[in-house]
Design a protein around this motif. Structure first.
Motif, short mmCIF file in Angstrom:
data_model
loop_
_atom_site.label_atom_id
_atom_site.label_comp_id
_atom_site.label_asym_id
_atom_site.label_seq_id
_atom_site.Cartn_x
_atom_site.Cartn_y
_atom_site.Cartn_z
N ASN A 86 -4.42 95.74 57.72
CA ASN A 86 -3.55 96.27 58.76
C ASN A 86 -4.31 96.20 60.08
OD1 ASN A 86 -2.13 98.10 60.57
ND2 ASN A 86 -0.99 98.77 58.75
N ALA A 87 -3.94 95.22 60.91
CA ALA A 87 -4.66 95.01 62.16
C ALA A 87 -4.42 96.13 63.16
CB ALA A 87 -4.23 93.67 62.77
N VAL A 88 -3.23 96.68 63.18
CA VAL A 88 -2.90 97.74 64.14
C VAL A 88 -3.68 99.01 63.84
CG1 VAL A 88 -1.05 99.23 64.99
CG2 VAL A 88 -0.62 96.80 64.64
N GLU A 89 -3.77 99.37 62.56
CA GLU A 89 -4.51 100.57 62.16
C GLU A 89 -5.99 100.28 61.91
OE1 GLU A 89 -2.28 102.16 58.88
OE2 GLU A 89 -0.48 102.41 60.10
N ASP A 90 -6.39 99.03 62.05
CA ASP A 90 -7.80 98.61 62.03
C ASP A 90 -8.47 98.90 60.69
OD1 ASP A 90 -10.14 97.51 63.02
OD2 ASP A 90 -10.81 99.39 63.96
N THR B 185 0.71 105.49 48.80
CA THR B 185 -0.23 106.61 48.85
C THR B 185 -1.54 106.19 49.50
OG1 THR B 185 0.72 107.46 46.80
CG2 THR B 185 -1.40 108.36 47.45
N ILE B 186 -2.04 105.01 49.14
CA ILE B 186 -3.28 104.52 49.72
C ILE B 186 -3.10 104.19 51.20
CG2 ILE B 186 -4.93 102.59 49.68
CD1 ILE B 186 -4.58 102.59 46.60
N ASN B 187 -1.98 103.57 51.54
CA ASN B 187 -1.70 103.28 52.95
C ASN B 187 -1.66 104.55 53.78
OD1 ASN B 187 -1.57 100.54 52.52
ND2 ASN B 187 0.66 100.41 52.55
N ASP B 188 -1.02 105.58 53.25
CA ASP B 188 -0.94 106.85 53.99
C ASP B 188 -2.33 107.44 54.19
OD1 ASP B 188 1.81 106.65 54.17
OD2 ASP B 188 2.22 108.05 52.51
N ALA B 189 -3.19 107.32 53.19
CA ALA B 189 -4.56 107.84 53.33
C ALA B 189 -5.32 107.09 54.42
CB ALA B 189 -5.30 107.72 52.00
N LEU B 190 -5.13 105.77 54.49
CA LEU B 190 -5.86 104.96 55.45
C LEU B 190 -5.35 105.10 56.87
CD1 LEU B 190 -6.50 101.81 53.24
CD2 LEU B 190 -8.23 103.38 54.14
N LYS B 191 -4.22 105.77 57.06
CA LYS B 191 -3.74 106.10 58.40
C LYS B 191 -4.53 107.27 59.01
CE LYS B 191 1.09 104.87 57.35
NZ LYS B 191 1.21 103.67 58.19
N LEU B 192 -5.19 108.04 58.19
CA LEU B 192 -5.88 109.23 58.64
C LEU B 192 -7.17 108.87 59.40
CD1 LEU B 192 -5.56 111.30 55.34
CD2 LEU B 192 -4.24 111.65 57.45
#
Length: 273
Positions: free
Chosen positions: A56-60, A89-96
């Motif tokens: 995810n380039a936007v969320e780096d 679930t993993i994507n949501d964690a990596l947004k943090l």
């Protein structure tokens, strides 16, 4: 490969396409994926590697899973399916923020591996797999390793001090029919690393690369050298071409990408500026 607005997703297992006698190099977002199934002339008939890659380039961030199964690819297929079930679930964690992201990611993956439902499914497959999970977010790299896949971080400052390989090859650890999470104390390793200012090169590989006869790829510096003054794709291609020519039997899967860090990295307090 699946691409949404901001994210690229890819997964593969060798039972789908084995690449025996065939090099395959693909670019998935920032990551070069290189696959070689081994040489049939040395007796290879199948490929039991696998991988998952989300970027995810936007969320780096990038999240990867590299697998090296044996006997059959069923254990790798099972892990890939289970990781896929947890994608949201993993994507949501990596947004943090990065500290919480890695902490939650560790909890999610360890809970998955240790769940009774997952362990029951592991008992039904033939064979077992090494599993290496990594996440890069911002200027930090995190990993969880079961077994003997390898994780390298190449950077001039680290190489000058002899630091290239981040995890260690740990033998007699697997996920599958024989399962480290069935032990009274599950056995695995995990770690985190600050990336250095400048270009950081992250590379994951299954052990076919380092066990190829008549090469020196058990020395991480020899792996790094193949990328000197060439593109990431050309470096991966050079590694796979060399082990093909040297008659490697075992399959090899490589995930390789470069990350540029602009901010300063940690240094000792007494170092001259």
């Amino acid at each position: 490969m699946k691409t949404s607005k901001n994210q690229t997703s890819f997964n593969w297992v060798g039972s789908e396409k084995h690449f025996v006698d065939q090099l395959d190099i693909v670019q998935i977002g920032p990551v070069t994926v290189g696959r070689f199934g081994g040489n049939s002339s040395t007796g290879q008939t199948k490929n039991e590697d696998g991988c998952v890659l989300w970027a995810n380039a936007v969320e780096d961030w990038e999240f990867t899973v590299l697998l090296d199964a044996h006997q059959t690819a069923e254990s790798a297929e099972l892990v890939i399916a289970e990781i896929g079930r947890l994608e949201t679930t993993i994507n949501d964690a990596l947004k943090l923020p990065v500290k919480q992201a890695f902490s939650q990611l560790s909890e999610i993956l360890l809970a998955m591996f240790d769940s009774e439902r997952f362990k029951a499914r592991c008992s039904e497959v033939q064979g077992e797999t090494a599993v290496l999970c990594t996440a890069r977010k911002g200027k930090f790299l995190w990993w969880l390793s079961v077994g003997d896949c390898l994780l390298y971080l190449f950077h001039p400052e680290l190489e000058a001090l002899g630091e290239l390989q981040q995890n260690h090859r740990s033998f007699y650890e697997w996920i599958g029919k024989v399962n480290t999470f069935d032990l009274p104390v599950p056995c695995f390793s995990t770690g985190a690393k600050e990336l250095r200012k400048g270009i950081n090169h992250i590379l994951l590989t299954t052990d076919g690369l380092v066990e190829c006869p008549n090469t020196d790829f058990s020395n991480p510096l020899e792996v790094s050298k193949r990328f000197d003054a060439v593109s990431n794709t050309k470096g991966v291609t050079a590694l796979l071409e060399e082990i093909k020519e040297k008659n490697v039997r075992d399959s090899t899967t490589i995930l390789s990408w470069r990350v540029e860090v602009e901010s300063e990295s940690t240094r000792p307090g007494n170092e001259p500026k």
